[in-house]
Design a protein around this motif. Structure first.
Motif, PDB file in Angstrom:
ATOM      1  N   GLN A 229       0.774  -1.116   0.256  1.00  0.00           N
ATOM      2  CA  GLN A 229      -0.029   0.025   0.014  1.00  0.00           C
ATOM      3  C   GLN A 229       0.909   1.312   0.143  1.00  0.00           C
ATOM      4  O   GLN A 229       0.477   2.182  -0.534  1.00  0.00           O
ATOM      5  CB  GLN A 229      -0.898  -0.091   1.140  1.00  0.00           C
ATOM      6  CG  GLN A 229      -1.929  -1.109   1.055  1.00  0.00           C
ATOM      7  CD  GLN A 229      -2.695  -1.512   2.471  1.00  0.00           C
ATOM      8  OE1 GLN A 229      -2.154  -0.708   3.375  1.00  0.00           O
ATOM      9  NE2 GLN A 229      -3.436  -2.382   2.494  1.00  0.00           N
ATOM     10  N   PHE A 280      -7.660   1.130  -1.048  1.00  0.00           N
ATOM     11  CA  PHE A 280      -6.439   0.563  -1.413  1.00  0.00           C
ATOM     12  C   PHE A 280      -6.441  -0.117  -2.582  1.00  0.00           C
ATOM     13  O   PHE A 280      -5.344  -0.146  -3.317  1.00  0.00           O
ATOM     14  CB  PHE A 280      -6.118  -0.285  -0.292  1.00  0.00           C
ATOM     15  CG  PHE A 280      -5.534   0.548   1.079  1.00  0.00           C
ATOM     16  CD1 PHE A 280      -4.625   1.452   0.997  1.00  0.00           C
ATOM     17  CD2 PHE A 280      -5.937   0.174   2.192  1.00  0.00           C
ATOM     18  CE1 PHE A 280      -4.124   2.211   2.038  1.00  0.00           C
ATOM     19  CE2 PHE A 280      -5.526   0.743   3.383  1.00  0.00           C
ATOM     20  CZ  PHE A 280      -4.702   1.903   3.082  1.00  0.00           C
ATOM     21  N   HIS A 284      -4.112   0.825  -5.702  1.00  0.00           N
ATOM     22  CA  HIS A 284      -3.153  -0.165  -6.155  1.00  0.00           C
ATOM     23  C   HIS A 284      -3.425  -0.239  -7.836  1.00  0.00           C
ATOM     24  O   HIS A 284      -2.368  -0.254  -8.688  1.00  0.00           O
ATOM     25  CB  HIS A 284      -3.289  -1.782  -5.553  1.00  0.00           C
ATOM     26  CG  HIS A 284      -2.451  -2.730  -6.009  1.00  0.00           C
ATOM     27  ND1 HIS A 284      -1.286  -2.690  -5.967  1.00  0.00           N
ATOM     28  CD2 HIS A 284      -2.811  -3.726  -7.070  1.00  0.00           C
ATOM     29  CE1 HIS A 284      -0.845  -3.604  -6.895  1.00  0.00           C
ATOM     30  NE2 HIS A 284      -1.784  -4.354  -7.181  1.00  0.00           N
TER      31      HIS A 284
END
Length: 295
Positions: A229, A280, A284
Protein backbone atom coordinates in the motif's frame (compact mmCIF):
# COMPACT_ATOMS: atom_id res chain seq x y z
CA UNK A 1 16.83 -43.54 34.79
CA UNK A 2 14.60 -46.35 33.46
CA UNK A 3 12.78 -45.89 30.17
CA UNK A 4 9.05 -45.24 30.08
CA UNK A 5 8.51 -48.77 28.71
CA UNK A 6 10.39 -50.30 31.61
CA UNK A 7 8.46 -48.15 34.09
CA UNK A 8 5.20 -49.50 32.64
CA UNK A 9 6.49 -53.09 32.78
CA UNK A 10 7.68 -52.70 36.37
CA UNK A 11 4.22 -51.52 37.39
CA UNK A 12 2.44 -54.30 35.49
CA UNK A 13 4.75 -56.90 37.08
CA UNK A 14 3.43 -55.91 40.51
CA UNK A 15 -0.14 -56.83 39.52
CA UNK A 16 -1.23 -60.29 40.63
CA UNK A 17 -4.75 -61.33 39.70
CA UNK A 18 -6.83 -63.46 42.08
CA UNK A 19 -8.10 -65.45 39.11
CA UNK A 20 -5.71 -68.31 38.35
CA UNK A 21 -6.84 -68.44 34.71
CA UNK A 22 -5.65 -64.85 34.30
CA UNK A 23 -2.29 -65.65 35.88
CA UNK A 24 -1.94 -68.69 33.65
CA UNK A 25 -2.73 -66.54 30.59
CA UNK A 26 -0.01 -64.06 31.63
CA UNK A 27 2.50 -66.88 32.00
CA UNK A 28 1.54 -68.33 28.61
CA UNK A 29 2.08 -64.97 26.91
CA UNK A 30 5.41 -64.32 28.61
CA UNK A 31 6.76 -67.70 27.55
CA UNK A 32 5.36 -67.73 24.01
CA UNK A 33 6.04 -64.09 23.14
CA UNK A 34 9.22 -63.39 25.08
CA UNK A 35 11.12 -66.67 25.21
CA UNK A 36 13.09 -68.46 22.50
CA UNK A 37 12.80 -72.24 22.21
CA UNK A 38 15.99 -74.26 21.95
CA UNK A 39 16.45 -78.01 22.48
CA UNK A 40 13.89 -78.59 25.19
CA UNK A 41 14.34 -75.29 26.98
CA UNK A 42 13.07 -71.73 26.90
CA UNK A 43 15.36 -68.72 27.23
CA UNK A 44 13.76 -65.50 28.46
CA UNK A 45 15.56 -62.16 28.89
CA UNK A 46 14.48 -58.77 30.24
CA UNK A 47 15.96 -55.56 31.62
CA UNK A 48 13.24 -55.45 34.29
CA UNK A 49 14.00 -57.26 37.53
CA UNK A 50 10.30 -57.05 38.41
CA UNK A 51 9.32 -58.87 35.21
CA UNK A 52 11.94 -61.57 35.78
CA UNK A 53 10.66 -62.07 39.36
CA UNK A 54 7.08 -62.32 38.16
CA UNK A 55 7.96 -64.94 35.57
CA UNK A 56 9.78 -67.03 38.19
CA UNK A 57 6.90 -66.59 40.66
CA UNK A 58 4.34 -67.78 38.10
CA UNK A 59 6.51 -70.73 37.11
CA UNK A 60 6.87 -71.77 40.76
CA UNK A 61 3.13 -71.44 41.27
CA UNK A 62 2.02 -73.55 38.33
CA UNK A 63 5.07 -75.71 37.55
CA UNK A 64 7.16 -76.05 40.70
CA UNK A 65 8.95 -79.13 39.35
CA UNK A 66 10.18 -77.45 36.17
CA UNK A 67 13.90 -76.80 36.29
CA UNK A 68 14.88 -73.12 36.18
CA UNK A 69 18.16 -71.22 35.94
CA UNK A 70 18.58 -67.49 36.54
CA UNK A 71 21.55 -65.33 35.61
CA UNK A 72 22.32 -61.62 35.62
CA UNK A 73 24.57 -59.85 33.14
CA UNK A 74 25.83 -56.30 33.58
CA UNK A 75 26.86 -54.57 30.37
CA UNK A 76 30.11 -52.66 30.21
CA UNK A 77 30.22 -48.84 30.37
CA UNK A 78 28.90 -46.52 29.12
CA UNK A 79 25.55 -48.40 29.08
CA UNK A 80 26.02 -50.24 32.41
CA UNK A 81 22.61 -51.84 31.96
CA UNK A 82 21.67 -55.02 33.78
CA UNK A 83 19.91 -57.81 31.93
CA UNK A 84 18.17 -60.74 33.57
CA UNK A 85 18.11 -64.16 31.94
CA UNK A 86 15.70 -66.92 32.93
CA UNK A 87 16.22 -70.38 31.44
CA UNK A 88 13.36 -72.84 31.86
CA UNK A 89 13.54 -76.51 30.92
CA UNK A 90 10.36 -78.04 29.52
CA UNK A 91 9.86 -80.51 32.35
CA UNK A 92 7.27 -81.05 35.07
CA UNK A 93 4.28 -80.60 32.75
CA UNK A 94 5.57 -77.34 31.27
CA UNK A 95 6.12 -78.86 27.81
CA UNK A 96 2.39 -79.57 27.33
CA UNK A 97 1.50 -76.10 28.60
CA UNK A 98 3.92 -74.45 26.18
CA UNK A 99 2.27 -76.23 23.26
CA UNK A 100 -1.06 -74.63 24.23
CA UNK A 101 0.18 -71.05 24.74
CA UNK A 102 -1.64 -69.81 21.61
CA UNK A 103 -4.75 -71.91 22.12
CA UNK A 104 -8.19 -70.23 22.49
CA UNK A 105 -8.64 -72.28 25.66
CA UNK A 106 -5.97 -70.11 27.31
CA UNK A 107 -8.13 -66.98 26.87
CA UNK A 108 -11.77 -68.06 27.27
CA UNK A 109 -13.04 -64.56 28.20
CA UNK A 110 -12.12 -60.87 28.10
CA UNK A 111 -10.42 -60.99 31.51
CA UNK A 112 -7.95 -63.65 30.40
CA UNK A 113 -7.43 -61.85 27.09
CA UNK A 114 -6.43 -58.70 28.97
CA UNK A 115 -4.11 -60.80 31.15
CA UNK A 116 -2.54 -62.35 28.04
CA UNK A 117 -1.83 -58.91 26.59
CA UNK A 118 -0.36 -57.84 29.94
CA UNK A 119 2.02 -60.79 29.87
CA UNK A 120 2.89 -60.16 26.21
CA UNK A 121 3.63 -56.50 26.86
CA UNK A 122 5.82 -57.30 29.87
CA UNK A 123 7.75 -59.74 27.72
CA UNK A 124 8.22 -57.79 24.48
CA UNK A 125 6.28 -54.54 24.60
CA UNK A 126 7.48 -50.98 24.08
CA UNK A 127 5.73 -47.65 24.45
CA UNK A 128 7.05 -44.19 23.74
CA UNK A 129 7.08 -41.67 26.53
CA UNK A 130 3.96 -39.52 26.18
CA UNK A 131 5.96 -36.39 25.41
CA UNK A 132 7.10 -38.04 22.16
CA UNK A 133 5.10 -39.41 19.22
CA UNK A 134 2.33 -41.78 20.29
CA UNK A 135 3.45 -45.35 19.70
CA UNK A 136 3.03 -48.72 21.44
CA UNK A 137 3.89 -52.16 20.16
CA UNK A 138 4.30 -55.82 21.04
CA UNK A 139 6.90 -57.54 18.86
CA UNK A 140 7.90 -61.19 18.79
CA UNK A 141 9.87 -63.66 16.72
CA UNK A 142 6.89 -66.01 16.79
CA UNK A 143 4.45 -65.49 13.92
CA UNK A 144 1.77 -67.66 15.55
CA UNK A 145 2.01 -65.61 18.75
CA UNK A 146 1.78 -62.32 16.84
CA UNK A 147 -1.32 -63.50 14.94
CA UNK A 148 -2.87 -64.70 18.20
CA UNK A 149 -2.18 -61.32 19.84
CA UNK A 150 -3.65 -59.46 16.88
CA UNK A 151 -6.86 -61.47 17.22
CA UNK A 152 -7.04 -60.61 20.93
CA UNK A 153 -6.58 -56.93 20.09
CA UNK A 154 -9.46 -57.21 17.63
CA UNK A 155 -11.65 -59.08 20.13
CA UNK A 156 -11.07 -56.28 22.64
CA UNK A 157 -11.91 -53.67 19.96
CA UNK A 158 -8.40 -52.30 19.49
CA UNK A 159 -7.30 -51.43 15.96
CA UNK A 160 -3.74 -52.77 16.12
CA UNK A 161 -1.74 -52.86 12.90
CA UNK A 162 0.09 -56.12 12.17
CA UNK A 163 3.34 -56.08 10.19
CA UNK A 164 6.70 -57.77 9.68
CA UNK A 165 9.66 -55.60 10.70
CA UNK A 166 12.98 -57.23 9.94
CA UNK A 167 12.71 -60.63 11.65
CA UNK A 168 10.03 -59.51 14.15
CA UNK A 169 6.26 -59.79 13.85
CA UNK A 170 4.80 -56.60 15.29
CA UNK A 171 1.40 -55.42 16.51
CA UNK A 172 1.39 -51.67 17.04
CA UNK A 173 -0.90 -48.78 18.00
CA UNK A 174 -0.09 -45.15 17.25
CA UNK A 175 -3.19 -43.31 18.48
CA UNK A 176 -3.12 -41.47 21.80
CA UNK A 177 -6.66 -42.46 22.81
CA UNK A 178 -6.03 -46.15 22.09
CA UNK A 179 -2.73 -46.19 24.01
CA UNK A 180 -4.38 -44.44 26.93
CA UNK A 181 -7.19 -47.01 26.96
CA UNK A 182 -4.72 -49.90 26.58
CA UNK A 183 -2.57 -48.84 29.55
CA UNK A 184 -5.68 -48.36 31.68
CA UNK A 185 -7.03 -51.77 30.67
CA UNK A 186 -3.78 -53.50 31.66
CA UNK A 187 -3.85 -51.78 35.06
CA UNK A 188 -0.87 -49.43 34.70
CA UNK A 189 -2.57 -46.68 36.72
CA UNK A 190 0.54 -44.77 37.82
CA UNK A 191 2.12 -44.59 34.38
CA UNK A 192 -1.29 -43.88 32.85
CA UNK A 193 -1.60 -40.81 35.09
CA UNK A 194 1.76 -39.56 33.83
CA UNK A 195 0.63 -40.29 30.28
CA UNK A 196 -2.56 -38.25 30.74
CA UNK A 197 -0.74 -35.28 32.29
CA UNK A 198 1.93 -35.25 29.59
CA UNK A 199 -0.65 -35.68 26.85
CA UNK A 200 -2.75 -32.76 28.10
CA UNK A 201 0.36 -30.59 28.36
CA UNK A 202 1.42 -31.65 24.87
CA UNK A 203 -1.99 -30.72 23.44
CA UNK A 204 -1.96 -27.33 25.21
CA UNK A 205 1.48 -26.60 23.77
CA UNK A 206 0.33 -27.67 20.33
CA UNK A 207 -2.69 -25.34 20.55
CA UNK A 208 -0.48 -22.46 21.71
CA UNK A 209 1.95 -23.11 18.85
CA UNK A 210 -0.92 -23.14 16.36
CA UNK A 211 -2.19 -19.84 17.72
CA UNK A 212 1.28 -18.29 17.61
CA UNK A 213 1.84 -19.55 14.05
CA UNK A 214 -1.54 -18.19 13.01
CA UNK A 215 -0.82 -14.81 14.59
CA UNK A 216 2.62 -14.73 12.99
CA UNK A 217 1.14 -15.56 9.61
CA UNK A 218 -1.51 -12.85 9.95
CA UNK A 219 1.12 -10.34 11.07
CA UNK A 220 3.32 -11.13 8.08
CA UNK A 221 0.34 -10.72 5.74
CA UNK A 222 -0.50 -7.36 7.35
CA UNK A 223 3.12 -6.16 7.02
CA UNK A 224 3.31 -7.24 3.38
CA UNK A 225 -0.02 -5.58 2.62
CA UNK A 226 1.06 -2.33 4.32
CA UNK A 227 4.34 -2.29 2.38
CA UNK A 228 2.47 -2.76 -0.90
CA UNK A 229 0.00 0.00 0.00
CA UNK A 230 2.81 2.42 0.87
CA UNK A 231 4.62 1.58 -2.36
CA UNK A 232 1.44 2.24 -4.38
CA UNK A 233 0.85 5.56 -2.57
CA UNK A 234 4.40 6.75 -3.26
CA UNK A 235 3.93 6.00 -6.97
CA UNK A 236 0.79 8.16 -7.05
CA UNK A 237 2.52 10.97 -5.16
CA UNK A 238 5.61 10.89 -7.39
CA UNK A 239 3.38 11.09 -10.47
CA UNK A 240 1.21 13.85 -8.92
CA UNK A 241 -2.03 11.95 -9.35
CA UNK A 242 -4.98 14.00 -8.10
CA UNK A 243 -7.56 12.16 -6.00
CA UNK A 244 -10.55 13.27 -3.93
CA UNK A 245 -10.29 14.18 -0.27
CA UNK A 246 -11.26 10.70 0.98
CA UNK A 247 -8.43 9.07 -0.95
CA UNK A 248 -5.96 11.78 0.09
CA UNK A 249 -6.83 11.25 3.75
CA UNK A 250 -6.44 7.50 3.33
CA UNK A 251 -3.00 7.91 1.78
CA UNK A 252 -1.84 10.39 4.44
CA UNK A 253 -3.07 8.15 7.26
CA UNK A 254 -1.36 5.06 5.85
CA UNK A 255 1.95 6.93 5.52
CA UNK A 256 1.55 8.27 9.05
CA UNK A 257 0.81 4.84 10.53
CA UNK A 258 2.76 2.28 8.44
CA UNK A 259 2.64 -0.30 11.26
CA UNK A 260 -1.17 -0.41 11.53
CA UNK A 261 -3.32 -3.20 10.16
CA UNK A 262 -6.23 -2.42 7.85
CA UNK A 263 -8.59 -2.97 10.80
CA UNK A 264 -6.69 -0.51 12.99
CA UNK A 265 -6.44 2.01 10.15
CA UNK A 266 -10.17 1.80 9.44
CA UNK A 267 -10.90 2.76 13.06
CA UNK A 268 -8.71 5.84 12.74
CA UNK A 269 -10.53 6.86 9.55
CA UNK A 270 -13.98 5.98 10.99
CA UNK A 271 -14.88 3.79 8.01
CA UNK A 272 -15.44 0.06 7.56
CA UNK A 273 -12.65 -2.34 6.63
CA UNK A 274 -14.49 -3.15 3.40
CA UNK A 275 -14.56 0.54 2.43
CA UNK A 276 -10.87 0.97 3.26
CA UNK A 277 -9.93 -2.14 1.29
CA UNK A 278 -11.85 -0.73 -1.67
CA UNK A 279 -9.80 2.48 -1.51
CA UNK A 280 -6.50 0.61 -1.33
CA UNK A 281 -7.56 -1.58 -4.26
CA UNK A 282 -8.35 1.53 -6.27
CA UNK A 283 -4.97 3.05 -5.33
CA UNK A 284 -3.21 -0.17 -6.30
CA UNK A 285 -4.93 -0.31 -9.70
CA UNK A 286 -3.93 3.30 -10.43
CA UNK A 287 -0.34 2.56 -9.46
CA UNK A 288 -0.31 -0.49 -11.74
CA UNK A 289 -1.65 1.60 -14.63
CA UNK A 290 1.16 4.11 -14.16
CA UNK A 291 3.81 1.36 -14.08
CA UNK A 292 2.23 -0.27 -17.13
CA UNK A 293 2.26 2.98 -19.08
CA UNK A 294 5.97 3.48 -18.33
CA UNK A 295 6.78 0.01 -19.65
Amino acid sequence: MPSYSRTVKDELARIFEDDEECLRAELAAMLKVGATFNEGRLDFSTVSAAVARKLITLLKKFYPNAKKEVSIVRKKPPARKIKYFVRVFLTGGLEKFFEETVSPEIVPDDFTKVAYLRGAFMACGTVNKPEAQYYLDISTLSKSAAIFINKIFTDLEFNATFCLRKEFFVNYICEGDAIEEFLGMLGAEETLERFLIARNLKEVRANVNRMVNCETSNLNKAINAAQQQISDIKILIENKIELNEDFKLTMETRLQFPECTVGELSEKLFITRQALNYRFKKIHNLAQEILGAKD
